[in-house]
Design a protein around this motif. Structure first.
Motif, PDB file in Angstrom:
ATOM      1  N   SER A  40       0.826  -1.203   0.000  1.00 41.46           N
ATOM      2  CA  SER A  40       0.000   0.000   0.000  1.00 41.46           C
ATOM      3  C   SER A  40       0.866   1.261   0.000  1.00 41.46           C
ATOM      4  O   SER A  40       0.609   2.207  -0.752  1.00 41.46           O
ATOM      5  N   SER A  43       2.363   1.755  -3.488  1.00 36.64           N
ATOM      6  CA  SER A  43       1.448   2.155  -4.555  1.00 36.64           C
ATOM      7  C   SER A  43       0.748   3.480  -4.304  1.00 36.64           C
ATOM      8  O   SER A  43       0.351   4.168  -5.252  1.00 36.64           O
ATOM      9  N   SER A  44       0.610   3.858  -3.023  1.00 32.71           N
ATOM     10  CA  SER A  44      -0.175   5.063  -2.714  1.00 32.71           C
ATOM     11  C   SER A  44       0.472   5.990  -1.695  1.00 32.71           C
ATOM     12  O   SER A  44      -0.096   7.043  -1.381  1.00 32.71           O
ATOM     13  N   ARG A  46       0.712   5.589   1.405  1.00 35.97           N
ATOM     14  CA  ARG A  46      -0.042   5.576   2.667  1.00 35.97           C
ATOM     15  C   ARG A  46      -0.310   4.129   3.062  1.00 35.97           C
ATOM     16  O   ARG A  46      -0.301   3.229   2.218  1.00 35.97           O
ATOM     17  N   PRO A  48      -2.679   0.918   4.287  1.00 33.78           N
ATOM     18  CA  PRO A  48      -4.031   0.527   3.885  1.00 33.78           C
ATOM     19  C   PRO A  48      -5.055   0.975   4.912  1.00 33.78           C
ATOM     20  O   PRO A  48      -4.767   1.088   6.105  1.00 33.78           O
ATOM     21  N   SER A  49      -6.250   1.242   4.436  1.00 31.72           N
ATOM     22  CA  SER A  49      -7.350   1.547   5.344  1.00 31.72           C
ATOM     23  C   SER A  49      -7.779   0.277   6.060  1.00 31.72           C
ATOM     24  O   SER A  49      -7.436  -0.838   5.640  1.00 31.72           O
ATOM     25  N   GLU A  52      -9.382  -1.984   3.561  1.00 30.34           N
ATOM     26  CA  GLU A  52      -8.425  -2.614   2.658  1.00 30.34           C
ATOM     27  C   GLU A  52      -7.658  -3.735   3.355  1.00 30.34           C
ATOM     28  O   GLU A  52      -7.401  -4.795   2.769  1.00 30.34           O
ATOM     29  N   THR A  93       4.586   7.641   7.280  1.00 26.54           N
ATOM     30  CA  THR A  93       3.468   8.492   6.873  1.00 26.54           C
ATOM     31  C   THR A  93       3.809   9.966   7.050  1.00 26.54           C
ATOM     32  O   THR A  93       3.151  10.818   6.469  1.00 26.54           O
ATOM     33  N   GLY A 105       5.011   3.897  -9.474  1.00 25.20           N
ATOM     34  CA  GLY A 105       4.349   3.842  -8.176  1.00 25.20           C
ATOM     35  C   GLY A 105       4.187   5.217  -7.559  1.00 25.20           C
ATOM     36  O   GLY A 105       4.055   6.225  -8.259  1.00 25.20           O
ATOM     37  N   ALA A 106       4.229   5.256  -6.258  1.00 28.75           N
ATOM     38  CA  ALA A 106       4.010   6.493  -5.513  1.00 28.75           C
ATOM     39  C   ALA A 106       5.347   7.147  -5.162  1.00 28.75           C
ATOM     40  O   ALA A 106       6.414   6.724  -5.619  1.00 28.75           O
TER      41      ALA A 106
END
Length: 228
Positions: A40, A43-44, A46, A48-49, A52, A93, A105-106
């Motif tokens: 996660s 890719s983002s 952050r 995962p929620s 997720e 984060t 990716g991120a």
């Protein structure tokens, strides 16, 4: 496990060896949660929620909280006061001195310089690492060609070309974030790293050349997602 052809300060051996072994209980649910968190971030940028993570782990809220707490106890992740993920070595984060622009990716923050070098190896993809010399503020950039990784190294172009990594540890106990994450940094040259160390005598350190730093990043993080 953290051997890079150099002698690391003793506290760093434990930190990097824990990361290299992933430090997690040997259960399918913990491994799945850990890898979902890392993917996660990649890719983002952050974690995962909860939803997720539930899709991956397949556990109820109480079980997921227990898995995250166990990962944190093993210094694999760090949680905030609400129980949310605030870091998962090598990712953060919160802003740090090190950003990693992942090809395809991120652009996440890395916890330290060695973590930044380990991210492209872990993902087996190219990346551009952007950081700064903590003594002068001068920009340091590493173009990591990790797709061409061969064994314990990959091609990389460093700017400035004499840049190094100072691997330091403070005389404290606790998680990696307290022991060394703020003292493992890129420097524009060896002389600057040595000067910084003289101004911070409480930090036990080793100056890594470029090849040593890349090898340590790979040894620490290169197989966390199962990449050989």
């Amino acid at each position: 496990m953290a051997d890079c052809g150099c002698r690391l300060p003793e506290p760093l051996h434990a930190v990097f060896d824990t990361a290299a072994r992933s430090g997690i209980p040997d259960t399918a649910v913990h491994r799945a949660a850990h890898q979902a968190i890392l993917r996660s971030f990649a890719s983002s940028a952050r974690p995962p929620s909860p939803a997720e993570l539930a899709d991956t782990v397949g556990a109820d809220q109480e079980q997921r909280a227990g898995v995250l707490a166990e990962l944190a106890r093993n210094d694999v992740t760090g949680l905030d006061t609400t129980g949310a993920i605030r870091l998962a070595d090598p990712f953060s984060t919160q802003p740090t001195a090190h950003r990693v622009r992942i090809s395809g990716g991120a652009t996440p923050w890395a916890m330290c310089a060695v973590d930044a070098l380990g991210i492209p190896a872990m993902l087996r993809t190219d990346a551009v690492i952007e950081s700064a010399d903590p003594r002068t503020g001068a920009a340091v950039m590493v173009e990591a060609a990790a797709r061409a990784r061969a064994g314990d190294t990959y091609p990389a172009r460093w700017q400035p070309r004499h840049a190094v990594v100072l691997a330091g540890a403070r005389p404290v106990t606790g998680p990696a974030a307290s022991v060394c994450c703020e003292t493992v940094n890129f420097f524009a040259d060896r002389e600057g790293a040595e000067e910084w160390s003289r101004r911070n005598p409480e930090v036990t350190y080793t100056v890594l050349d470029q090849e040593q730093a890349v090898r340590l990043g790979i040894r620490t993080f290169g197989t966390l997602l199962g990449t050989p």
